[in-house]
Design an enzyme around this catalytic site. Sequence first.
Site, mmCIF file in Angstrom:
data_model
loop_
_atom_site.group_PDB
_atom_site.id
_atom_site.type_symbol
_atom_site.label_atom_id
_atom_site.label_comp_id
_atom_site.label_asym_id
_atom_site.label_seq_id
_atom_site.Cartn_x
_atom_site.Cartn_y
_atom_site.Cartn_z
ATOM 1 C CE1 TYR A 47 54.637 -21.432 53.562
ATOM 2 C CE2 TYR A 47 52.959 -21.805 51.891
ATOM 3 C CZ TYR A 47 53.889 -20.984 52.489
ATOM 4 O OH TYR A 47 54.073 -19.714 52.001
ATOM 5 N N GLY A 67 65.596 -13.175 53.422
ATOM 6 C CA GLY A 67 64.911 -14.093 52.513
ATOM 7 C C GLY A 67 64.525 -13.459 51.185
HETATM 8 N N1 SER Z 1 55.728 -19.734 47.102
HETATM 9 C C1 SER Z 1 55.228 -20.425 48.267
HETATM 10 C C2 SER Z 1 55.615 -21.851 48.234
HETATM 11 O O1 SER Z 1 55.701 -22.386 47.164
HETATM 12 C C3 SER Z 1 53.737 -20.323 48.324
HETATM 13 O O2 SER Z 1 53.360 -19.357 49.245
HETATM 14 O O3 SER Z 1 55.785 -22.427 49.264
#
Ligand code: SER
Length: 326
Positions: free
Chosen positions: A142, A11
């Site tokens: 998330y 990743g």
């Molecule tokens: N960069 C990530 C996102 O935008 C944030 O932790 O999901």
Amino acid sequence: MKRLLITGATGQIGSELTIALRRAYGEANVIAAGHRRQPDADLVQSGPYCTIDVRDADCLQEAVRRYRIDTIFHLASVLSAVAEQKPQLAWEINMGGLHKVLEAARQFGCAVFFPSSIGVFGPGTPLENTPQVTVQRPNTIYGITKLAGELLCDYYHHRFGVDIRGLRLPGLISYKTPPGGGTTDYAVEIFYGALTEGRYCCFLKGNTRLDMMYMPDAIRAVMVLMEAGGKNLIHRNAYNVTAMSFTPEELAAQIRRSIPDFTMDYDVDPVRQAIADSWPRYMDDSTARAEWGWEPHFDIVATTREMLAHLAVKLARQKEDHNVTP
Ligand code: SER
């Protein structure tokens, strides 16, 4: 740290952290684990690579045993925008995967790095100068998985003595591997747009201010935190860290200093805009500075300069490769 396993090694963070850790700890001692069958050539050529689905506890434990792992960098995760499209999958990977990693760490006596996020904040959180300890009521799946992850890491530390350390990372800007579906991705895509077409269509409103960091700072933060003496780490699993804070308009203006004709227009994605509006404009990272000496090196000027230079080389190489491929 002698024998390291990195999940999510293909990743955005993993592809760079793996190479940095191999440089520091020896190529043979850093095992990259991804779920893709075709990882980048430099990842497989510079050290051991294996395929792991973090939802598979047996496979994970087998890798920890076989490679005699003492530290796991658990990067495999679904990012915010994709998580909103696939909330069930996000829970399975972000929570299920973390739980399996923590169990493997408990059973085999490993230390763990856990990447938390600005996503752990949400409605009710002060969004300006967001404190280390404050209201955390995220309303994205998330953010919920990252906040529950912080709590689970705390639990495994206090209950079982597992040495777990973590960072609340902001949007990460890098040229090697693109991010996989986050809300802050515009700050990477904009550079590709600027260099290839001289324009970019942004999915966030021009005045959306968010915390950001250039990847070399993030890699250094992870490595310094993992080597820090454990007894000063009071907030060990979830340090606010940031390097800069800007809006799409400000980043576009910065790019125009090198590419004066660069233009940006907008096609706002309501899902990602709502996520961004619930996240900090800028975090207070003084706790990380005090407890383990965090200090960023790259601001918006240095990041823009580095991104344009490195990405231009990468895109030119890709073009050459494409031209010589029959
Ligand atoms: N960069 C990530 C996102 O935008 C944030 O932790 O999901």
